[in-house]
Design an enzyme around this catalytic site. Structure first.
Site, mmCIF file in Angstrom:
data_model
loop_
_atom_site.group_PDB
_atom_site.id
_atom_site.type_symbol
_atom_site.label_atom_id
_atom_site.label_comp_id
_atom_site.label_asym_id
_atom_site.label_seq_id
_atom_site.Cartn_x
_atom_site.Cartn_y
_atom_site.Cartn_z
ATOM 1 N N SER A 1 -9.305 78.911 -113.782
ATOM 2 C CA SER A 1 -9.369 80.363 -113.629
ATOM 3 C C SER A 1 -9.461 80.767 -112.165
ATOM 4 C CB SER A 1 -10.533 80.940 -114.428
ATOM 5 O OG SER A 1 -11.675 80.170 -114.259
ATOM 6 N N HIS B 1 -3.103 80.142 -117.528
ATOM 7 C CA HIS B 1 -4.460 80.700 -117.564
ATOM 8 C C HIS B 1 -4.643 81.552 -118.814
ATOM 9 C CE1 HIS B 1 -7.674 83.496 -115.622
ATOM 10 N NE2 HIS B 1 -8.231 82.524 -116.302
ATOM 11 N N GLU C 1 -1.761 84.284 -118.151
ATOM 12 C CA GLU C 1 -1.227 84.316 -116.784
ATOM 13 C C GLU C 1 -0.520 82.984 -116.543
ATOM 14 O OE1 GLU C 1 -3.781 87.060 -113.722
ATOM 15 O OE2 GLU C 1 -4.758 85.239 -114.398
ATOM 16 N N ASN D 1 -8.374 88.122 -112.037
ATOM 17 C CA ASN D 1 -9.704 87.895 -111.469
ATOM 18 C C ASN D 1 -9.771 88.293 -110.000
ATOM 19 O OD1 ASN D 1 -10.864 87.094 -113.826
ATOM 20 N ND2 ASN D 1 -10.553 84.904 -113.496
HETATM 21 P P1 NAI Z 1 -16.414 73.970 -121.323
HETATM 22 O O1 NAI Z 1 -17.519 73.449 -120.522
HETATM 23 O O2 NAI Z 1 -16.695 74.738 -122.563
HETATM 24 O O3 NAI Z 1 -15.439 72.780 -121.733
HETATM 25 C C1 NAI Z 1 -14.999 71.795 -120.860
HETATM 26 C C2 NAI Z 1 -14.761 70.542 -121.672
HETATM 27 O O4 NAI Z 1 -14.089 69.614 -120.854
HETATM 28 C C3 NAI Z 1 -16.042 69.864 -122.150
HETATM 29 O O5 NAI Z 1 -15.948 69.689 -123.539
HETATM 30 C C4 NAI Z 1 -16.067 68.556 -121.412
HETATM 31 O O6 NAI Z 1 -16.626 67.512 -122.166
HETATM 32 C C5 NAI Z 1 -14.611 68.334 -121.139
HETATM 33 N N1 NAI Z 1 -14.348 67.493 -119.987
HETATM 34 C C6 NAI Z 1 -14.921 67.555 -118.775
HETATM 35 N N2 NAI Z 1 -14.384 66.636 -117.959
HETATM 36 C C7 NAI Z 1 -13.437 65.993 -118.674
HETATM 37 C C8 NAI Z 1 -12.541 64.943 -118.389
HETATM 38 N N3 NAI Z 1 -12.510 64.402 -117.211
HETATM 39 N N4 NAI Z 1 -11.709 64.547 -119.359
HETATM 40 C C9 NAI Z 1 -11.733 65.120 -120.582
HETATM 41 N N5 NAI Z 1 -12.578 66.103 -120.907
HETATM 42 C C10 NAI Z 1 -13.419 66.531 -119.966
HETATM 43 O O7 NAI Z 1 -15.524 74.828 -120.311
HETATM 44 P P2 NAI Z 1 -14.501 75.993 -120.643
HETATM 45 O O8 NAI Z 1 -15.204 77.282 -120.628
HETATM 46 O O9 NAI Z 1 -13.709 75.608 -121.831
HETATM 47 O O10 NAI Z 1 -13.572 75.979 -119.348
HETATM 48 C C11 NAI Z 1 -12.570 75.014 -119.187
HETATM 49 C C12 NAI Z 1 -11.609 75.492 -118.110
HETATM 50 O O11 NAI Z 1 -11.060 76.746 -118.510
HETATM 51 C C13 NAI Z 1 -12.246 75.731 -116.750
HETATM 52 O O12 NAI Z 1 -11.315 75.386 -115.765
HETATM 53 C C14 NAI Z 1 -12.496 77.231 -116.744
HETATM 54 O O13 NAI Z 1 -12.554 77.770 -115.450
HETATM 55 C C15 NAI Z 1 -11.264 77.714 -117.477
HETATM 56 N N6 NAI Z 1 -11.392 79.030 -118.100
HETATM 57 C C16 NAI Z 1 -12.530 79.360 -118.748
HETATM 58 C C17 NAI Z 1 -12.634 80.635 -119.339
HETATM 59 C C18 NAI Z 1 -13.863 81.007 -120.084
HETATM 60 O O14 NAI Z 1 -14.062 82.210 -120.325
HETATM 61 N N7 NAI Z 1 -14.689 80.061 -120.501
HETATM 62 C C19 NAI Z 1 -11.539 81.631 -119.257
HETATM 63 C C20 NAI Z 1 -10.350 81.096 -118.617
HETATM 64 C C21 NAI Z 1 -10.306 79.871 -118.039
#
Ligand code: NAI
Ligand code: 3HC
Length: 703
Positions: free
Chosen positions: A414, A435, A447, A485
């Site tokens: 993001s 995104h 996006e 953003n």
């Molecule tokens: P989250 O913390 O809920 O999920 C991340 C997941 O990735 C976890 O389940 C973790 O175990 C896994 N993970 C971490 N390192 C890993 C690796 N090396 N290999 C495989 N799995 C791995 O985070 P979330 O919220 O889902 O965010 C994920 C991405 O999406 C980030 O880059 C965030 O900035 C982006 N994003 C998040 C939004 C939101 O509102 N939560 C909106 C748009 C984008």
């Protein structure tokens, strides 16, 4: 005969085909040609009945939207007048509805005495989505055909129904066995009518459309729906028109409908929604991509990370019938992710939005793995791991090793630099940002972040795929926060600063929700998480160029553990989602203002509006100038579909054009002069805005 019409007489039947691709929009030239053809059929003694159909298989998508707001919209023959003429003909008209009959297209069919569809034809009155009401008899003829209550629901929903439902409702008389048989069955229907000596128009089933409705039905309906409709005009006009259908004879009802339609057509809301309609179609077009560029096939997808975003992203593909494999580091994280997906689907079944057999189909399309070797044959990978550059780069190094040549490697970051992620691979041309917005299975915005080296076919493939999975993809260049953003920064900055200067959080938010935004920005931060906002800010302090006055309030809330709704306290106090002002936050703002030497004063709604909105608009214009956004209307789509900006204001760029670009510029200059060093620092008009105003332009465009 006019090239817009196919005309053919076949044993007592005149077959009149609409031939204005792509969708037989009923613009003036087609209206004129249709009237001429119908008059010819009416005058021809060899013709006893008329069949109207779409010569290219599709009936009509309604009035020509590009005519609205211009003279052409009511140029003779106007649509209501044309349809009125059809209803007065003494030969039966049968409308054969192929593929779709929407808006004026359905109204044309309603002006015919008889209607037949093909299986799956979409039938509806979607005018409300354009800030309009059906204006060619739809609000008067439909209630007489299916009853006022059903008609009201259909018109207010604006969503088409299929021909099977239309048959059940009584909109269609018949459904052909298959699409190829539609015209033959329509002709057979017409001949049966002639054989039966049927009237040109049958009696309407609901001469009293209000039959059975309580006297105060419309008053109660308005009262119950007004909060949801906010300031939208069109639903209120629909209600008014339906009330007329229930109370007045057809002729008076039709006249009243026309007055209401004109009011809607002339409204700013409709102009804004029409802008959004065309903006959505424009967004699919990228100037440097040829329409015939071959796309990469996407038959199998992988998602890395089964967290909040990864799970939702995976669901999108399963919903579209595309197999998807989720990769996690550890079994428990994978199990949690898949369990959450199953819960989401189970909830949809419980709410009746998904059939149990669909649940089965979808869940079998999603599999999990801990092993990158299982990603060897996927066509697209979307990475959704923690928002840390080093972690994402590590994932991309591995993907570069294991994925087949030509696989598209996407990141859901993001805020991170897509080019720096691409740079660790040997194939930066295959890397792109996708995104998604949270919840990823629900939010429509996508996006598509075009990296410096992203190949044109990778961009084109992901844009097309985005639409396949039901998203609205909008292209963005690479910069901190992309389009959405990045614009959020200055908008949220003003909200924070206004609280320091003396406004309460609710005062700020209420001005924004008063504009019909879904949520004020401070409530939005409480929902998204003050901690999430803090961590992104903290990781990017250099990129965002903060000053103390902006950050301190958010930083202190973070330090106090006031993370927003999830901790029950943020800018507000939450009691089961019910938000309340918190005097501790006001006291905190007072203390910080003292420390920062910010004078506190009463702040009025106009200042809140102008400072938040003008800074949002200014940043959007700057993004356009930098080429991060391809066009102003793309920015509007991002804010409408990702940030709850009301579509009936057309998005921040359209809103600025409505306000007047000179007014926006004057406002920014005013605060630059009146807010001291803070004003000097932040209220710098985007050079493009200044250039547009100097040139007397009223539209936002690159210049
Ligand atoms: P989250 O913390 O809920 O999920 C991340 C997941 O990735 C976890 O389940 C973790 O175990 C896994 N993970 C971490 N390192 C890993 C690796 N090396 N290999 C495989 N799995 C791995 O985070 P979330 O919220 O889902 O965010 C994920 C991405 O999406 C980030 O880059 C965030 O900035 C982006 N994003 C998040 C939004 C939101 O509102 N939560 C909106 C748009 C984008
Ligand atoms: N008027 C003018 N242009 C129209 C149009 C319309 N009613 N409907 C579609 N188009 C154009 C699109 O702008 C697009 O043009 P482009 O290729 O130059 O970008 C082209 O037709 C194809 O449209 P889509 O890309 O949207 O094609 P899809 O196959 O995805 O969708 C559709 C087709 C379902 C017909 C969709 O375009 C649509 O929903 N159209 C609008 C339907 C509508 O709202 N009708 C009501 C009009 S208002 C009215 O009838 C008032 C009356 O009551 C008086």
């Amino acid at each position: 005969m006019n090239p817009l019409i196919h005309y053919h007489v076949d044993a007592e039947l005149a077959l009149i085909g609409l031939a204005r691709p792509p969708v037989n929009a009923l613009g003036q030239p087609l209206r004129a040609a249709l009237l001429e053809a119908c008059e010819q059929a009416q005058a021809d003694p060899a013709v006893r009945a008329i069949v109207l159909y779409g010569a290219n298989g599709l009936f009509s998508a309604g009035a020509d939207i590009s005519e609205f707001g211009t003279q052409a919209s009511c140029a003779a023959p106007d649509l209501p007048g044309l349809l009125q003429r059809l209803t007065s003909m003494d030969k039966p008209l049968v409308a054969a509805l192929g593929k779709l009959a929407l808006g004026g297209g359905l109204e044309l069919a309603l002006a015919c005495g008889y209607r037949i569809g093909e299986p799956g034809t979409r039938v509806g009155l979607p005018e409300i989505n354009l800030g309009l009401l059906p204006g060619a008899g739809g609000t008067q003829r439909l209630p007489r055909l299916i009853g006022a209550r059903q008609a009201l629901d259909l018109i207010l929903a604006g969503t088409p129904v299929n021909s099977e439902t239309a048959l059940r409702l009584g909109i269609l008389d018949r459904v052909a066995k298959h699409a190829d048989a539609l015209l033959d069955e329509a002709c057979a229907f017409a001949r049966e009518l002639l054989g039966d000596r049927a009237a040109a128009r049958p009696d309407v089933p609901y001469p009293d459309p209000a039959g059975g409705l309580p006297d105060d039905f419309f008053e109660h309906f308005l009262e119950a729906n007004a909060p949801r409709w906010k300031s939208r005009l069109a639903p209120r006009l629909v209600l008014d028109a339906l009330q007329a259908a229930c109370r007045w004879p057809l002729t008076e009802g039709l006249a009243h409908e026309q007055v209401l339609f004109k009011q809607a057509e002339d409204s700013r809301q409709s102009a804004a929604l029409r802008h959004v309609f065309f903006a959505e179609r424009e967004a699919a077009k990228v100037p440097w991509i040829e329409a015939d560029l071959p796309l990469r096939p996407i038959c199998k997808v992988a998602v890395i990370g089964a967290g909040t975003m990864g799970g939702g992203i995976a669901m999108n593909f399963a919903n579209a019938g595309i197999p998807v494999i989720l990769l996690e580091r550890q079994q428990d994280a994978l199990d949690r992710g898949i369990a959450q997906i199953n819960r989401n689907y189970a909830n949809s079944v419980k709410r009746g939005k998904l059939a149990p057999e669909q649940l089965e189909q979808r869940t079998t399309l999603i599999s999990g793995t801990l092993d990158y070797a299982d990603l060897r044959d996927v066509d697209l990978v979307i990475e959704a791991v923690f928002e840390k550059l080093e972690i994402k780069q590590e994932v991309f190094r591995t993907l570069d090793e294991v994925c087949k040549p030509g696989a598209i490697l996407a990141t859901n970051t993001s805020s991170l630099d897509v080019d720096r992620i691409a740079a660790v691979t040997s194939r930066p041309h295959d890397v792109i940002g996708l995104h998604f917005f949270s919840p990823a299975n629900v939010m429509r915005l996508l996006e598509v972040v075009n990296g410096r080296q992203t190949a044109a076919d990778v961009l084109a493939t992901t844009l097309k795929l985005g639409r396949t999975i039901g998203k609205l993809p909008v292209v963005s260049g690479v910069c901190f926060g992309f389009i959405g953003n990045r614009m959020l920064e200055p908008y949220a900055r003003e909200a924070h600063r206004l609280v320091l200067e003396g406004a309460s959080p609710a005062q700020v938010d209420n001005v924004l929700t008063g504009l019909d935004l879904n949520m004020g920005v401070l409530s939005m931060l409480d929902l998204a998480g003050i901690d999430v906002n803090f961590l992104v800010r903290d990781a990017n302090r250099t990129a965002i160029n903060h000053d103390d006055s902006y950050c301190r309030l958010g930083d202190e809330l973070y330090a106090l553990g006031r993370y927003g709704q999830k901790t029950g306290r943020g800018f507000y106090l939450y009691d089961d989602r019910e938000r309340q002002e918190d005097y501790e936050v006001i006291a905190l703002a007072e203390r910080l203002a003292g420390e920062l030497h910010i004078p506190r004063r009463p702040i009025d709604a106009q200042e809140i509006h102008d400072r938040c909105l003008f800074m949002l608009i200014n940043e959007g214009i700057q993004l356009l100038d930098e080429g991060i956004a391809l066009r102003a209307s793309d920015i509007d789509l991002v804010w409408i579909n990702g940030y709850g900006f009301p579509a009936h204001l057309g998005g921040p760029m359209h809103y600025a054009e409505q306000l007047g670009l000179d007014k926006v510029l004057r406002g920014i200059e005013h605060y630059r002069q009146t807010l001291g060093a803070y004003g000097e620092m932040w209220f710098q008009p985007a050079p493009l805005l200044a250039r547009l105003v100097a040139a007397g332009k009223t539209r936002i465009e690159r210049f």
